[in-house]
Design an enzyme around this catalytic site. Sequence first.
Site, short mmCIF file in Angstrom:
data_model
loop_
_atom_site.label_atom_id
_atom_site.label_comp_id
_atom_site.label_asym_id
_atom_site.label_seq_id
_atom_site.Cartn_x
_atom_site.Cartn_y
_atom_site.Cartn_z
N GLU B 60 -58.34 -69.43 -40.74
CA GLU B 60 -58.61 -67.99 -40.77
C GLU B 60 -60.07 -67.66 -41.04
O GLU B 60 -60.60 -66.67 -40.53
CB GLU B 60 -57.72 -67.31 -41.82
N HIS B 129 -44.96 -64.12 -46.73
CA HIS B 129 -44.87 -63.37 -45.47
C HIS B 129 -44.60 -61.89 -45.77
O HIS B 129 -44.06 -61.19 -44.94
CB HIS B 129 -43.76 -63.90 -44.56
#
Lengths: 342, 327
Positions: B60, B129
């Site tokens: 990322e 999540h």
Amino acid sequence: MMVQPLEKREEHLTDAALLEMYRVMVRSRRLDERAWAIHRQGRIAFHVSAIGHEATQVAAAFAIHRGVDYVAPYYRDLAMMIGLGMTPVDFLKSLFGKAGEVSSGARQMGSHFSNKALNIVSTSAAVATQVAHAAGLAFAIQYKQRCGLVDPHDETQPRLALTCIGEGSTNQGDFHESMNWMGVFKLPMIMLVQNNQYAISIRVEKQMAVPNVADRAPAFGVPGVVVDGNDILAMYRALRQAAQRAYDGEGGTLVEAKTYRMTPHSSDDDDRTYRSHDEVEQWKQKDPILRFRHWLINETLLTDADAEQIDHEAQAEVDAAQAEAEEAPYPPAEAALGDVYA
Amino acid sequence: MPEVTMIEAIRQAMDEELARDPRVFIVGEDVGPRGGVFRATQGLFEKYGEQRIVDSPLAELSIVAVGIGSALADLRPICEIQFADYIFPAFNQIVNEAAKLYYRSNGAWCVPMVIRAPYGGGIGGGLYHSQSVEAFFAHVPGLKVVIPSTPHDAKGLLKSAVRDLNPVIMFEPKKGYRAIKGEIPDGEYTVPIGPARIARAGRDVSVFAYGMMAHYAAQAAELVAQEGIDVELVDLRTLLPVDHASILASVKKTGKALIVHEDTRTLGYAAEVAAILADEAFEHLDAPVRRLTGLDVPGVPFSHPMQDLFMPSVEKIADAIRELAGY
């Protein structure tokens, strides 16, 4: 005293270019020394030095298309910035925090270089972040060429991104992720690692278990080369080859310059706490400016008198720059509020 | 006006911006032939090719940093972070670099980039999540942060974000990707970054919310309307810059404020809204400023009873409105 010889010059390097490279090295050295002096006089708060790195940095400035190719520097790149066209006034204004300072409008400390007109991208103090920006700049070069936004042979456009990093910072994730992008996407960039053997006080052996940063490059599918960073001709050759690979679409190269930080890390550091006086003195014998001067004199491109003249001119230029910077006004306080959003 | 899901509105925004400006490209994990794990980029790889729909390495930091570098070179990256939970490796690049580049270069280098990331819980996603991470970024001058609650705003804000010269983060309520449907205009439109939206005008209680919680709050407002409580729902939709004027105008009208988010409570966005009201609307308040938020625990737990306790819901919002209305 035996002065270490330099490699053979590249054939296309003219006498004038060689002398200009020498002048830039001397100008940067005199400027850097002045920064130390005015720090010790209490006139500025901080300085971080490029002394010892001049051969590596000036070679880099001359090996790329200066002022056109992107450069994402790090904070020790003073000699490279001078080579790319920044001036002693620019630098001294940044040290004093004066209005009109070109890198940041005096919002940043000195040595956090930026110059939009020269395609030098603003750098922070968070080490290794800049090499990932260089990957993005190189990606953009490739993107524009492949999407037909620029002609790949148009030399008025940037065709590579050069970025610099110390060997200590190659332990950061930013470095490894950027090397990976360089390899996977064959990005037109040069990762110039200036290995001066110390991350502040930590010697290179304590930072990594391989002898060279360049040894890490093959793991990313990127060629890595090790060069004597105090030999400006060797550095120029290696960087010129790396630039040509980038221009030819062959991808990026890691060039590791083995050099030495001849000063403490910064004006706040005391290197006597972690390395010996003898070690520093030995490296002074390998001073890159000394070696280049010796070579130029041997090649009869320079006389002792010429060298003295160049020194004198550099000193006078630094004197004038200091006077101009010290006399310049500070920015208004309200400038703190500007440029939050574009 | 056609009705579309939120994910379809987001896909349309990117499709239209890719078609409008050849400098726009998408970079992220699985955004290419796979079309993104939530299908936000479905069909775009086939239409625009691998140079513009870029499958990145699983990392990322460099998704964002390559975005920054390309933006410095005048491209218009849309960086997709697969889940907001995974944005933290890029935190340094966002906070120290993207947000500061314009300021630290005296306005010479701007960073016209977009970061998209699905956020939020209630989907059985557990700790990694489900996170709502907006407060970290809404604390950083130089960034813009938007969170839509409708397909209309998702499309319009994303198009504005792509055209903005600053780094803009859009957090997208993943629970609403398919659950929230709404009408969008035919053809071109944008929604400006900055102004909140009065989703429902009312006179009794102001409710401030964004994203999935604004969607829930609209339902809660309908519930209590049947009991005679007239809610004004302010969908904040841009968190940074803060829309002080809309926040103050609503409370000056109603005198009561409830702020709802699913992010944890302490130093969440609601704290800033409450502080603005305490500072600038004290004499207009008829009741304490209330916050309804996720719980102050390290993450959204997985198992349903625990997850349900963590999450604000339509019923919890309705209860909080009733309590304030009766104060």
